[in-house]
Design an enzyme around this catalytic site. Structure first.
Site, mmCIF file in Angstrom:
data_model
loop_
_atom_site.group_PDB
_atom_site.id
_atom_site.type_symbol
_atom_site.label_atom_id
_atom_site.label_comp_id
_atom_site.label_asym_id
_atom_site.label_seq_id
_atom_site.Cartn_x
_atom_site.Cartn_y
_atom_site.Cartn_z
ATOM 1 N N HIS A 1 -34.780 -55.308 -45.714
ATOM 2 C CA HIS A 1 -34.298 -55.460 -47.090
ATOM 3 C C HIS A 1 -35.239 -56.358 -47.887
ATOM 4 O O HIS A 1 -35.510 -56.107 -49.063
ATOM 5 C CB HIS A 1 -32.892 -56.073 -47.105
ATOM 6 C CG HIS A 1 -31.848 -55.244 -46.416
ATOM 7 N ND1 HIS A 1 -31.299 -55.608 -45.211
ATOM 8 C CD2 HIS A 1 -31.261 -54.073 -46.755
ATOM 9 C CE1 HIS A 1 -30.406 -54.707 -44.843
ATOM 10 N NE2 HIS A 1 -30.364 -53.757 -45.760
ATOM 11 N N VAL B 1 -39.633 -51.190 -41.600
ATOM 12 C CA VAL B 1 -40.047 -52.490 -41.067
ATOM 13 C C VAL B 1 -39.530 -52.591 -39.638
ATOM 14 O O VAL B 1 -38.353 -52.307 -39.372
ATOM 15 C CB VAL B 1 -39.515 -53.647 -41.925
ATOM 16 C CG1 VAL B 1 -39.903 -54.990 -41.322
ATOM 17 C CG2 VAL B 1 -40.039 -53.530 -43.355
ATOM 18 N N GLY C 1 -35.220 -47.854 -48.202
ATOM 19 C CA GLY C 1 -36.021 -47.889 -46.984
ATOM 20 C C GLY C 1 -36.154 -46.516 -46.366
ATOM 21 O O GLY C 1 -35.194 -45.729 -46.336
ATOM 22 N N GLN C 2 -37.347 -46.250 -45.837
ATOM 23 C CA GLN C 2 -37.636 -44.944 -45.259
ATOM 24 C C GLN C 2 -36.979 -44.757 -43.886
ATOM 25 O O GLN C 2 -36.988 -43.671 -43.338
ATOM 26 C CB GLN C 2 -39.150 -44.776 -45.123
ATOM 27 C CG GLN C 2 -39.627 -43.345 -44.940
ATOM 28 C CD GLN C 2 -39.552 -42.524 -46.203
ATOM 29 O OE1 GLN C 2 -40.095 -42.900 -47.228
ATOM 30 N NE2 GLN C 2 -38.870 -41.394 -46.130
ATOM 31 N N LYS C 3 -36.379 -45.837 -43.322
ATOM 32 C CA LYS C 3 -35.725 -45.672 -42.020
ATOM 33 C C LYS C 3 -34.662 -44.588 -42.087
ATOM 34 O O LYS C 3 -34.488 -43.820 -41.150
ATOM 35 C CB LYS C 3 -35.102 -46.989 -41.542
ATOM 36 C CG LYS C 3 -34.465 -46.863 -40.148
ATOM 37 C CD LYS C 3 -34.012 -48.196 -39.603
ATOM 38 C CE LYS C 3 -32.782 -48.693 -40.341
ATOM 39 N NZ LYS C 3 -31.580 -47.868 -40.003
ATOM 40 N N LEU D 1 -28.381 -58.765 -44.730
ATOM 41 C CA LEU D 1 -29.774 -58.516 -45.071
ATOM 42 C C LEU D 1 -30.731 -59.011 -43.985
ATOM 43 O O LEU D 1 -30.501 -60.031 -43.350
ATOM 44 C CB LEU D 1 -30.117 -59.188 -46.402
ATOM 45 C CG LEU D 1 -29.235 -58.804 -47.604
ATOM 46 C CD1 LEU D 1 -29.721 -59.526 -48.850
ATOM 47 C CD2 LEU D 1 -29.210 -57.299 -47.818
#
Length: 298
Positions: A43, A182, A153-155, A39
């Site tokens: 996260h 992030v 997460g949008q990554k 993490l």
């Protein structure tokens, strides 16, 4: 914080928590963050969102073997249970579900969940079978936890789109909540795989976020910019870094992931656009993207 390793235990605990809340005349809202561990602050941002929105936060940590190809990094995928537990405690996680491979797959699975079309492109084309493994394990985890909301997460924008489509198609009673990428201060998107990078490779990897920013700038500022122009800018910038090898560099509609004709002006595309790249830096494959709406494009 309670740690469970068996499916029956986490189910029984959540059932008891919901029953206790119902007896008090309230509905218990459960937020769920599925991860493969190792993490990082990306996260942590998901966990913070879940903590804000829900009464109970469940984190799962499971390196899922069926989403890795035969020559991928399942065995060497980074793992650090102590670090993970410390971050989970810091972010106020209530329950950690930490199953073994044998617990999740006690026998070879004969059932797989497959989302068509959305998985034919981008990482789906580069990693055949990958998304079948993702959707299968996510559907299992959603059935086990039965959360009200699940955070992604949008990554991995394609994963968000695929999971949301699965939930919609199968009438799963859960809200999929996408959360922003992030990044490090220098722009590198946080990823567990960043640990593979040498100091020199990490510096080279900055070309990925830089190329996306420049492609986005072209889309926003050039009145006549076409889809082909955006991809050309993306490729040109990435190829300026000798250590980078492009897996894919594309622009697509989002979340349908439909292609856009190369000659079509970006400003004429309705809805959201995904500009995405997967790049090999040395032996490490990294993905990144930006999402923009045509309302913000000239």
């Amino acid at each position: 914080m309670i740690v469970f390793t068996e499916i029956k235990d986490v189910r029984e605990h959540l059932r008891a928590e919901r029953l206790a809340a119902a007896k008090e005349g309230r509905e218990l809202k459960v937020g769920f963050v599925p991860t493969m561990g190792y993490l990082h602050e990306g996260h942590a941002s998901l966990l913070r969102s879940a903590r804000m929105d829900n009464d109970l936060v469940v984190l799962s940590i499971f390196v899922n073997p069926i989403q890795f190809g035969p020559h991928e990094d399942f065995e060497r995928y980074p793992r650090d249970s102590d670090k993970d537990m410390a971050l989970a405690k810091r972010e106020g996680v209530d329950i950690v579900f930490l199953p073994s491979v044998n617990e999740m797959y006690p026998q070879p699975t004969k059932t797989k969940v497959q989302v068509a079309e959305l998985t034919d492109h981008l990482c789906g084309a580069a990693r055949p079978g990958h998304f079948d493994g993702v959707t299968t394990v996510v559907s299992k985890l959603l059935n086990i936890v039965a959360p009200d909301r699940a955070y992604f997460g949008q990554k991995d924008a394609q994963q968000v789109a695929v999971v949301a489509q699965m939930v919609k198609d199968l009438n799963m009673d859960v809200e999929i909540v996408p959360c922003p990428i992030v990044r490090e201060e220098d722009g590198l998107a946080l990823s567990s795989r960043n640990v593979y990078l040498s100091p020199e490779e990490r510096q080279s990897a900055l070309v990925i976020s830089r190329s996306l920013r420049q492609a986005e700038q072209v889309a926003r500022e050039q009145e006549e910019a076409t889809a082909e122009d955006i991809v050309a800018e993306l490729v040109r910038t990435i190829e300026s870094e000798p250590a980078a090898k492009i897996d894919y560099a594309e622009i697509r509609r989002f979340p349908s992931l439909e292609s856009i004709p190369g000659s079509m002006r970006v400003k004429d595309v309705e809805g959201k656009l995904l500009i995405a790249a997967a790049v090999m830096i040395g032996t490490t494959r990294l993905i990144d993207n930006v999402i923009l709406t045509t309302e913000g494009v000239k």
